[in-house]
Structure formats: C-alpha cells, structure tokens
Design a protein around this motif. Sequence first.
Motif, PDB file in Angstrom:
ATOM      1  N   ALA A 326      -5.529  14.716   6.122  1.00  0.00           N
ATOM      2  CA  ALA A 326      -4.892  15.473   5.039  1.00  0.00           C
ATOM      3  C   ALA A 326      -3.447  15.035   4.824  1.00  0.00           C
ATOM      4  N   THR A 327      -2.730  14.791   5.910  1.00  0.00           N
ATOM      5  CA  THR A 327      -1.323  14.410   5.792  1.00  0.00           C
ATOM      6  C   THR A 327      -1.174  12.999   5.237  1.00  0.00           C
ATOM      7  N   ALA A 328      -2.050  12.086   5.640  1.00  0.00           N
ATOM      8  CA  ALA A 328      -1.988  10.733   5.082  1.00  0.00           C
ATOM      9  C   ALA A 328      -2.269  10.758   3.584  1.00  0.00           C
ATOM     10  N   LEU A 329      -3.241  11.561   3.163  1.00  0.00           N
ATOM     11  CA  LEU A 329      -3.532  11.680   1.730  1.00  0.00           C
ATOM     12  C   LEU A 329      -2.373  12.338   0.991  1.00  0.00           C
ATOM     13  N   ASP A 330      -1.758  13.357   1.596  1.00  0.00           N
ATOM     14  CA  ASP A 330      -0.601  13.995   0.972  1.00  0.00           C
ATOM     15  C   ASP A 330       0.556  13.008   0.828  1.00  0.00           C
ATOM     16  N   ALA A 331       0.738  12.157   1.819  1.00  0.00           N
ATOM     17  CA  ALA A 331       1.789  11.133   1.715  1.00  0.00           C
ATOM     18  C   ALA A 331       1.511  10.218   0.527  1.00  0.00           C
ATOM     19  N   GLY A 332       0.225   9.915   0.319  1.00  0.00           N
ATOM     20  CA  GLY A 332      -0.132   9.099  -0.839  1.00  0.00           C
ATOM     21  C   GLY A 332       0.223   9.777  -2.149  1.00  0.00           C
ATOM     22  N   ARG A 333       0.018  11.088  -2.223  1.00  0.00           N
ATOM     23  CA  ARG A 333       0.363  11.823  -3.448  1.00  0.00           C
ATOM     24  C   ARG A 333       1.874  11.855  -3.660  1.00  0.00           C
ATOM     25  N   ILE A 334       2.617  11.990  -2.584  1.00  0.00           N
ATOM     26  CA  ILE A 334       4.075  12.047  -2.694  1.00  0.00           C
ATOM     27  C   ILE A 334       4.652  10.712  -3.132  1.00  0.00           C
ATOM     28  N   PHE A 335       4.079   9.611  -2.630  1.00  0.00           N
ATOM     29  CA  PHE A 335       4.572   8.280  -3.002  1.00  0.00           C
ATOM     30  C   PHE A 335       4.023   7.810  -4.349  1.00  0.00           C
ATOM     31  N   GLY A 336       3.021   8.523  -4.864  1.00  0.00           N
ATOM     32  CA  GLY A 336       2.505   8.200  -6.177  1.00  0.00           C
ATOM     33  C   GLY A 336       1.914   6.802  -6.249  1.00  0.00           C
ATOM     34  N   GLY A 337       2.223   6.095  -7.326  1.00  0.00           N
ATOM     35  CA  GLY A 337       1.686   4.757  -7.525  1.00  0.00           C
ATOM     36  C   GLY A 337       2.076   3.779  -6.437  1.00  0.00           C
ATOM     37  N   ARG A 338       3.209   3.998  -5.809  1.00  0.00           N
ATOM     38  CA  ARG A 338       3.654   3.098  -4.756  1.00  0.00           C
ATOM     39  C   ARG A 338       2.735   3.156  -3.534  1.00  0.00           C
ATOM     40  N   ALA A 339       1.968   4.230  -3.415  1.00  0.00           N
ATOM     41  CA  ALA A 339       1.116   4.388  -2.236  1.00  0.00           C
ATOM     42  C   ALA A 339       0.036   3.323  -2.162  1.00  0.00           C
ATOM     43  N   VAL A 340      -0.335   2.727  -3.290  1.00  0.00           N
ATOM     44  CA  VAL A 340      -1.387   1.713  -3.260  1.00  0.00           C
ATOM     45  C   VAL A 340      -0.823   0.310  -3.048  1.00  0.00           C
TER      46      VAL A 340
END
Length: 376
Positions: A326-340
């Motif tokens: 859950a936290t790794a996915l939340d980090a992805g949401r916080i970083f937005g497009g940069r997460a990919v």
Amino acid sequence: MDFSLSAEQRERYAHIGTAARHLSSGSSAAGLPGDIRKQLAGLGLLGAAVPREHGGAGFGALDTALLYEGASAGGADTGLLFAAGAHLFACVRPVLEFALPRTREALLPGLCSGELMAGNAMTEPDAGSDISRLATRATRVDGGYLLDGVKSFVSNGPAADLYVTYATTDPHGGYFSSTAFAVDRMSPGLVVGDPLEKTSLTACPAGEVRFTRCFVPDDRVLGSPGQGQLVFQTSMQWERSCLFAIYLGQQERLIRRCVRHVRERRQFGKRLADLQPVADRLADMKLRLESGRLLLYRACAEIDDGQDPSLWVAMAKLAVSEAAVATALDAGRIFGGRAVLTEYGIEEEVRDAVPATTFSGTSDIQRRLIAREMGL
C-alpha cells in the motif's frame, strides 16, 4: 512496558544505515559474487542470529530485525537484503537449531562469513503454501537417504553452496510426514537450473533445483526424521518477523522521500504538502508503518522471551507485507507521472513490495493462522 530502544541499539541502527548506502547491489540473476557476500557478512547480515562461538554476532530476534530494518532504511537494495535474509532465517537458523553438533561446527562458520551461501528449497511446482503435500521423496538407504524431486523458486538457488530442503519420508505420517535436510551443491544427483527472469527482488537470484537419487548422509538430516514441519515452522517464525523488517525500512525510506518531494513540489500555486489529500495520504503511510513496526517488534520480543510467538508473527507478517504494498503504491501516487520513470526508482520499490504478500506464506495463510490462534 518499555517501547524505547537502548543507546546501543540506536547507535547500531544508525551505523548499519550509513554503511548500507555503500552496499553494492551488483549481484546478478545468476549469483552473488564473493565481494558482495563479504560485504553482507561484514555488516553482520549473514550471521546476525548465530552465537559468536559459531562465527555470528549472537543477536536475538529483535536486534537482528533492527539490523535488517536499519540496512533497508539506509538504502540497501531490497532484493539483496532478501537474499541475505533467506540465507539466514530459512537456512542458517535450521542448521543452528536442528543439525548435529559436528554438522553445525562444519557449516556455520562458513555460512556466517559468506564463504558458503545457502538456498531455501521448500517450494515445489505443485506445493507452495500447502507444505504437507511435498512431491519430493526421501528414500531410506544405508547411511542416509536418496532424494528425488524438483524444487522451484529456490531463493539464492543459482548461487547457493548449500540447500536446506524438505522431502516426504512417510506419505501417511500426517504432521510427521516430512524430513529436513542440508544438502551440498556438489552432491551427485543434484542439478541447479537456470536463473529465473524476475521483475522484482532481482538482486536475489532464484531458480529450480532438481534431485535425482541424490544421496544425503544421516549427519545432514536436520532434527529427527519426520520433523520437517517443525524445522520449517521454526524457521518461518524467524523469517516472518526478522526478514520483514526489511519492509519496515523500505517504508521508512519511501516516506522520507515522499515528505521531501511534497515539500518541494508545487501544484495549484501551493506546495503538495499543503494539499489536504496529500497530507492525509502521508499520514496513512506513517500509521501503517508504525502499526506494523509495533507488531513486528512484539513478535521478535516473544521469540527472544522463549514464548510461543505464532499469533504475533502471523499478525506482524500480514500487517507489514500489506503495508509495504500500500505504501509503495501511495508513493507512486504522490510522485505522479515521475513514478514510472526508472530514474526515480519508485516503480522498482513497487515491484519489490508486491511479492511480500506472497512469499513466507500468503496474506490469506496468515489470516488462517491468526484465526486458528483465536480458537476458530
């Protein structure tokens, strides 16, 4: 009830965190080079929970968990720490607790120093969570056993010098149907398969191991014949607690990065940190981390106190593994497009977190264990 760490524990945590920043992750799918083994051993990660007289650090479960958590929080590769944890908790601990004295003396110093690397050979193509139905058979012969069968997803498999494995010795024995063995890589009849191509925990090599009339002498039986379930369950108490401290460290690291990011990044004329949904998401991430940490430390304390830790271990494993995803996915949401983007490393954190709810017993298995401890 004291929730604080001692000065020595805090100092060790800080030291391992700093040292871990320089820990190489240059392992490949095929193996763990000698220099990386030496680095892991030098930090105490390969022999933390082994007495000093056998070459280890002599730590209990809590101090061992803190070592792994600190290394992860400091930035060590999650897959590399997983390789060290699988070695120590699923292999070295069974040798320490169940091997004959002369076998312990022969194996433990090398396992702690990194001279020997161990692979956990339990899972089979048709037996993952259901460890009571192992297709691998061990046939009694003069002086030992002949092993026949295939093990899959063997952590450290392509790199291991020693395998802790389990085989059925009495198909009608119920709980006492299987036996544990410590098998040398060079044993005739043991064939190591090609490394698996994985998308997560890539620094921990994994592969298939095949046994064909592989002779294992009596002095490499762990425990007594028929005690395979006991050996495995005992090792899992350590793995499901101490190894998952890696994911506490990962969450700690991700939360730090996210806090730094939302303080610097601006949208709609404000810092992301000033947007309530973002702050709420980070609060939930912190809540999950600290809740899992309390459960995991409690599980380790139960082990160190000699109590039955089954309930606490299952709750800790469930809470920490689900929180990691859950936290790794939340980090992805916080970083937005940069997460990919690979340069930010968020997508790798997600890939490394997802398997946590599967290995060492799935989340559903942990819920079943918790229900059983509740008397259901």
